[in-house]
Design a protein around this motif. Structure first.
Motif, PDB file in Angstrom:
ATOM      1  N   ILE A 152      -8.742   0.232  11.514  1.00  0.00           N
ATOM      2  CA  ILE A 152      -8.719   1.268  10.478  1.00  0.00           C
ATOM      3  C   ILE A 152      -9.966   2.132  10.574  1.00  0.00           C
ATOM      4  O   ILE A 152     -11.047   1.645  10.850  1.00  0.00           O
ATOM      5  N   ASP A 174       0.062  12.756  -2.560  1.00  0.00           N
ATOM      6  CA  ASP A 174       0.866  11.557  -2.324  1.00  0.00           C
ATOM      7  C   ASP A 174       0.983  11.226  -0.834  1.00  0.00           C
ATOM      8  O   ASP A 174       2.076  11.085  -0.305  1.00  0.00           O
ATOM      9  N   GLY A 176       0.041   8.547   0.518  1.00  0.00           N
ATOM     10  CA  GLY A 176       0.337   7.123   0.692  1.00  0.00           C
ATOM     11  C   GLY A 176       1.764   6.843   1.118  1.00  0.00           C
ATOM     12  O   GLY A 176       2.012   5.894   1.852  1.00  0.00           O
ATOM     13  N   PHE A 179       2.303   9.131   4.793  1.00  0.00           N
ATOM     14  CA  PHE A 179       1.465   8.623   5.869  1.00  0.00           C
ATOM     15  C   PHE A 179       0.946   7.268   5.402  1.00  0.00           C
ATOM     16  O   PHE A 179       0.819   7.027   4.210  1.00  0.00           O
ATOM     17  N   ASN A 180       0.630   6.409   6.326  1.00  0.00           N
ATOM     18  CA  ASN A 180       0.044   5.124   5.938  1.00  0.00           C
ATOM     19  C   ASN A 180      -1.462   5.315   5.739  1.00  0.00           C
ATOM     20  O   ASN A 180      -2.280   4.810   6.487  1.00  0.00           O
ATOM     21  N   LEU A 181      -1.791   6.098   4.723  1.00  0.00           N
ATOM     22  CA  LEU A 181      -3.190   6.474   4.517  1.00  0.00           C
ATOM     23  C   LEU A 181      -3.542   6.366   3.047  1.00  0.00           C
ATOM     24  O   LEU A 181      -2.689   6.452   2.188  1.00  0.00           O
ATOM     25  N   ILE A 182      -4.818   6.180   2.790  1.00  0.00           N
ATOM     26  CA  ILE A 182      -5.298   6.202   1.407  1.00  0.00           C
ATOM     27  C   ILE A 182      -6.340   7.301   1.305  1.00  0.00           C
ATOM     28  O   ILE A 182      -7.244   7.394   2.144  1.00  0.00           O
ATOM     29  N   ILE A 183      -6.192   8.152   0.309  1.00  0.00           N
ATOM     30  CA  ILE A 183      -7.202   9.191   0.096  1.00  0.00           C
ATOM     31  C   ILE A 183      -8.322   8.590  -0.732  1.00  0.00           C
ATOM     32  O   ILE A 183      -8.089   8.072  -1.828  1.00  0.00           O
ATOM     33  N   ILE A 215      -8.635   7.133   4.620  1.00  0.00           N
ATOM     34  CA  ILE A 215      -8.842   5.902   5.369  1.00  0.00           C
ATOM     35  C   ILE A 215      -7.489   5.387   5.808  1.00  0.00           C
ATOM     36  O   ILE A 215      -6.514   5.474   5.054  1.00  0.00           O
ATOM     37  N   GLY A 216      -7.433   4.900   7.029  1.00  0.00           N
ATOM     38  CA  GLY A 216      -6.150   4.417   7.523  1.00  0.00           C
ATOM     39  C   GLY A 216      -6.192   4.191   9.022  1.00  0.00           C
ATOM     40  O   GLY A 216      -7.219   4.397   9.662  1.00  0.00           O
ATOM     41  N   PRO A 217      -5.055   3.766   9.575  1.00  0.00           N
ATOM     42  CA  PRO A 217      -5.002   3.533  11.016  1.00  0.00           C
ATOM     43  C   PRO A 217      -5.225   4.839  11.785  1.00  0.00           C
ATOM     44  O   PRO A 217      -4.845   5.912  11.312  1.00  0.00           O
TER      45      PRO A 217
ATOM     46  N   THR B 468      -7.106   2.351  -6.950  1.00  0.00           N
ATOM     47  CA  THR B 468      -6.195   2.556  -5.836  1.00  0.00           C
ATOM     48  C   THR B 468      -6.005   1.218  -5.139  1.00  0.00           C
ATOM     49  O   THR B 468      -6.993   0.573  -4.790  1.00  0.00           O
ATOM     50  N   PHE B 470      -5.921  -0.887  -2.282  1.00  0.00           N
ATOM     51  CA  PHE B 470      -6.385  -0.661  -0.913  1.00  0.00           C
ATOM     52  C   PHE B 470      -5.648  -1.576   0.051  1.00  0.00           C
ATOM     53  O   PHE B 470      -5.280  -1.174   1.140  1.00  0.00           O
ATOM     54  N   TYR B 487      -2.564  -6.832   9.531  1.00  0.00           N
ATOM     55  CA  TYR B 487      -3.570  -7.094  10.550  1.00  0.00           C
ATOM     56  C   TYR B 487      -4.012  -8.537  10.452  1.00  0.00           C
ATOM     57  O   TYR B 487      -4.005  -9.135   9.376  1.00  0.00           O
ATOM     58  N   PHE B 496      -2.732  -3.416   4.862  1.00  0.00           N
ATOM     59  CA  PHE B 496      -3.416  -2.199   4.462  1.00  0.00           C
ATOM     60  C   PHE B 496      -2.417  -1.280   3.775  1.00  0.00           C
ATOM     61  O   PHE B 496      -1.271  -1.176   4.218  1.00  0.00           O
ATOM     62  N   ASN B 497      -2.847  -0.640   2.713  1.00  0.00           N
ATOM     63  CA  ASN B 497      -2.010   0.314   1.989  1.00  0.00           C
ATOM     64  C   ASN B 497      -0.598  -0.232   1.783  1.00  0.00           C
ATOM     65  O   ASN B 497       0.371   0.285   2.328  1.00  0.00           O
ATOM     66  N   LEU B 513      -9.682  -0.278  -4.831  1.00  0.00           N
ATOM     67  CA  LEU B 513     -10.722   0.723  -4.649  1.00  0.00           C
ATOM     68  C   LEU B 513     -10.901   1.407  -5.994  1.00  0.00           C
ATOM     69  O   LEU B 513      -9.940   1.891  -6.570  1.00  0.00           O
TER      70      LEU B 513
END
Lengths: 242, 531
Positions: A152, A174, A176, A179-183, A215-217, B468, B470, B487, B496-497, B513
């Motif tokens: 990550i 949004d 999340g 995308f497999n992401l967190i703002i 943050i994310g892959p 959030t 995480f 993972y 994750f997420n 988070l």
């Protein structure tokens, strides 16, 4: 000699470590020291290093400070040298980014007063991590393998001019789900360098020049970057129909 | 022969009896074992008993004790006798001595003779009887026996019994006994001067008309009183010769006194660290401290500070006196001056049993590796967190047995590089890593009885709580089926997420988070089941 915009002063263990980490990120650096032996050792390792008398402003100007150099790292092992270099460099270039190392809160304050942009205290961070490891072992393992591991990454994405995201609310993005992401948050340079956390309850209106911290892959991050660059990303709310 | 057989049989019975061993161990804990929790109470009880009997002794000089006083005295003596006998009993194992000789005889096919074996066992016990503290114990008892009443002055020996029960007095004696050679030298020198001066004064003054010196004892008494600079003045020289001798004796006396003082002072100066360390050991014992920090440099200081905030107990070891002083006086931590390489020191701090976590945070990788290795050898279960100042030493530390390594320079490099590439993201990482910002990553454990078990993340309003989700950390052997990307995290899975459809399980760690207050509030709601 090529004109590199990043210079490291001090060729000790710290300087080498930073040079290596930067190299891994594709940033080429030049190391400088006033110690002939240290420089020799680095040259033998195949790194770019040279001797410079940092007490002489003309020499500093010669290697590019105040001209093309954008950031320098002051990583001498003694505080007075770091302070001196910070002061000289700041006098030569008001916009230069100067990153220093400190060994205590007090020396950190001195460096900041001398004009450093950022002072990092490796011992404080290490101490904090040891403590975290004791207090919250699982979390450290997770952070270790995410923030420092391969899985990550943290990335910043600038919102370009004329982007469709312009004017959208941060909460409506949004990411999340798409995308497999967190703002984590956003930095609005017009409001200062402070990070506005996404979950702070204040929804921020995005405009051009804002920087999203996500943050994310890795592959997801590049997907997002591409989407932003191609301007194919839209906020969810203003699309009432599919 | 049958008697011999019976003795041997009895010895084997004692050897095999767990009850006998347990009782003996319990008595040992009570009387001798400095680590036993009951020991301080016993010591205090005995000190009070001794002081009571001594007070009775003083009271008795001018008053009549009465029945109660006699009774107290009898009970006290009874306890002293029991104590003496118990100490005599636990000093060694006689049956083992006999059995050892018996087995040896059996082994080389010799006939076993009981009497020499018994004699040997007795000799072992005799060794106890002639120990100084045992003699003091005995002398504190014997005068209570009526026919030996004339020995009453020896009841004062009961005061000497206090040596046994107070650590500081015995430390004092130990310190002095280490200066034996100097003290003996001083004593011989003093005896020589006293004798010379006494002879001289006797020679010049004894035959004078109105002399105060009537015998040699008077002159020795005078010499000592003068030399010690006490100078009562009840005996004074009258002749010029006598006065000259006095002058010389006074000067010599000054020398003796200052010599004596310097011996005592230097003895304590040398031993003061040990004495302080002993204090700390007992404190560690009492407070059940389980963490040891080697090295009180910058990293050590930060860790100690944070741990103190958490109210975790720990002890600091550092070779630099100044650092230890700062740790103790300014921060109020427990600290000992000493090298981490000193295995003896680490052992007396309890690294082999009590200490569960060792932090090697010195600035020297060689020292860190050494401490890690030693600690791992004496205690396979201890958690060792070590500091590696150079990248190449990380693998060495792990090989030496470290559970976790922290690398200040590497972390610095990482952060610095992050700053060069992504200055904004860097601020976020830096805040998370140093714990300086109030916004951070926290984990919440989902307990078995929690209301969240079996619920999806969607059903929890994280946005309203300014949090959030995480990720989620879950044990790998959990039975729940894995449908989300995850993972590997050393025996655990990290999601994750996790997404809205993720279902929480018992024992999951929910990583959030958010602001620290939000997390605290979330935890509070979770505890009360009001989510």
């Amino acid at each position: 000699m090529s004109r590199l915009d990043t210079l490291i002063f001090g060729c000790g263990a710290l300087g080498q470590e930073v040079a290596m980490q930067l190299a891994e990120r594709g940033i080429e650096v030049y190391l400088y020291s006033n110690d002939l032996d240290e420089v020799g050792a680095l040259l033998a390792k195949g790194m770019q290093a040279a001797v410079v008398d940092f007490k002489n402003d003309d020499k500093l100007r010669e290697i590019g400070i105040g001209r093309w150099v954008k950031r320098i790292f002051c990583l001498f092992s003694d505080e007075p040298s770091n302070l001196f270099l910070t002061l000289s460099a700041r006098a030569l270039d008001a916009d230069l980014k100067i990153i220093g190392v400190c060994e205590s809160a007090a020396s950190g304050q001195r460096l900041m007063a001398a004009g450093a942009t950022k002072v990092i205290d490796p011992y404080e961070i290490s101490g904090h991590r040891v403590h975290e490891r004791i207090a919250r072992p699982y979390l450290v393992e997770m952070l270790e393998s995410s923030l420092f591991g391969k899985h990550i990454d943290i990335a910043e994405i600038e919102i370009p001019d004329h982007s469709r995201l312009n004017g959208a609310m941060l909460n409506d993005l949004d990411l999340g789900s798409r995308f497999n992401l967190i703002i984590i948050g956003v930095v609005d340079l017009e409001l200062g360098r402070e990070l506005i956390f996404a979950n702070s309850g204040i929804s921020h209106r995005l405009d051009e020049g804002d920087i999203l911290v996500v943050i994310g892959p890795e592959e997801e991050i590049s997907r997002l970057k591409q989407a932003v660059a191609e301007n194919s990303l839209e906020p969810t709310t203003d699309t009432g129909d599919p | 022969m049958s008697f011999s057989r019976r003795v041997i049989k009895q010895c084997y019975a004692m050897q095999g009896s767990s009850r006998y061993t347990n009782v003996k161990q319990a008595v040992y804990n009570l009387l001798e074992n400095p680590q036993a929790p009951i020991r301080p109470y016993f010591d205090i009880f005995m000190i009070l008993l001794v002081l009571t009997t001594v007070w009775l002794l003083i009271y008795e000089v001018k008053n009549d004790l009465g029945v109660v006083g006699d009774l107290v005295e009898m009970v006290a003596v009874g306890i002293f006798i029991i104590e003496y006998l118990l100490r005599f009993w636990i000093f060694n194992d006689s049956h083992k001595v006999i059995l050892e000789r018996y087995e040896r005889a059996e082994f080389i096919n010799e006939s076993f003779d009981l009497w020499p074996a018994l004699w040997h066992a007795l000799l072992g016990k005799l060794k106890y009887v002639i120990r100084p503290l045992a003699i003091i114990d005995l002398l504190a008892i014997i005068p209570s026996y009526r026919p030996l009443r004339f020995l009453r002055i020896f009841l004062l020996f009961r005061l000497f019994k206090l040596f046994r029960y107070t650590r500081s007095i015995s430390e004092f004696v130990k310190v002095l006994s280490e200066k034996r050679i100097e003290l003996v030298t001083l004593f011989i020198f003093m005896a020589f001067i006293t004798f010379t001066a006494a002879t001289a004064i006797f020679f010049f003054e004894a035959d004078q008309q109105d002399s105060q010196i009537t015998g040699f004892f008077d002159s020795v008494y005078w010499a000592l009183v003068t030399m010690s600079t006490v100078g009562y003045g009840d005996i004074t020289p009258n002749t010029t010769e006598g006065r000259v001798i006095t002058l010389v004796l006074i000067i010599a006396g000054l020398g003796v006194i200052s010599f004596f003082t310097s011996i005592i002072v230097s003895a304590f100066g040398e031993k003061i660290h040990e004495i302080r360390a002993h204090r700390i050991y007992s404190e560690i014992e009492r407070k059940r401290i389980d963490t040891l920090i080697c090295g009180y440099g910058r990293v050590g200081q930060v860790v100690a500070e944070r741990m103190a905030v958490d109210r975790r107990s720990f002890v600091v070891v550092d070779p630099v006196e100044e650092n230890v002083r700062v740790a103790k006086k300014k921060q109020g931590h427990l600290a000992v001056v000493g090298d981490g390489e000193d295995t003896e020191l680490l052992l007396s701090l309890g690294i082999d049993k009590r200490i569960q976590r060792l932090l090697c945070l010195t600035g020297d990788d060689v020292v860190n590796v050494y401490i890690t290795l030693t600690a791992r050898q004496v205690n396979p279960d201890i958690e060792i967190i070590s500091r590696a100042n150079h990248r190449e030493n990380v693998s060495k530390l792990y090989r030496a047995g470290a559970s976790y390594c922290v690398t200040p320079y590497e972390v610095f490099g990482l952060i610095a590089a992050e700053y060069a590439g992504q200055p904004v993201a860097f601020e976020a990482v830096y805040g998370l890593l140093t714990g300086q910002s109030h916004e951070g990553i926290e984990a919440v454990r989902i307990k078995g009885e929690s209301v969240l078990v079996g619920r999806s993340l969607e059903s929890i309003d994280f946005t309203r709580r300014k949090l959030t989700p995480f990720g989620v950390i879950r044990e790998k052997d959990s039975e729940a089926k894995v449908e989300h990307a995850n993972y590997d995290l050393q025996g655990r899975r990290f999601f994750f997420n996790p997404g809205k459809s993720f279902i929480l399980e018992k024992d999951d760690l929910l990583v959030l988070l958010g602001h620290e207050y939000s997390v605290v509030h979330f935890r509070d709601c979770l505890e009360r089941g009001t989510l």
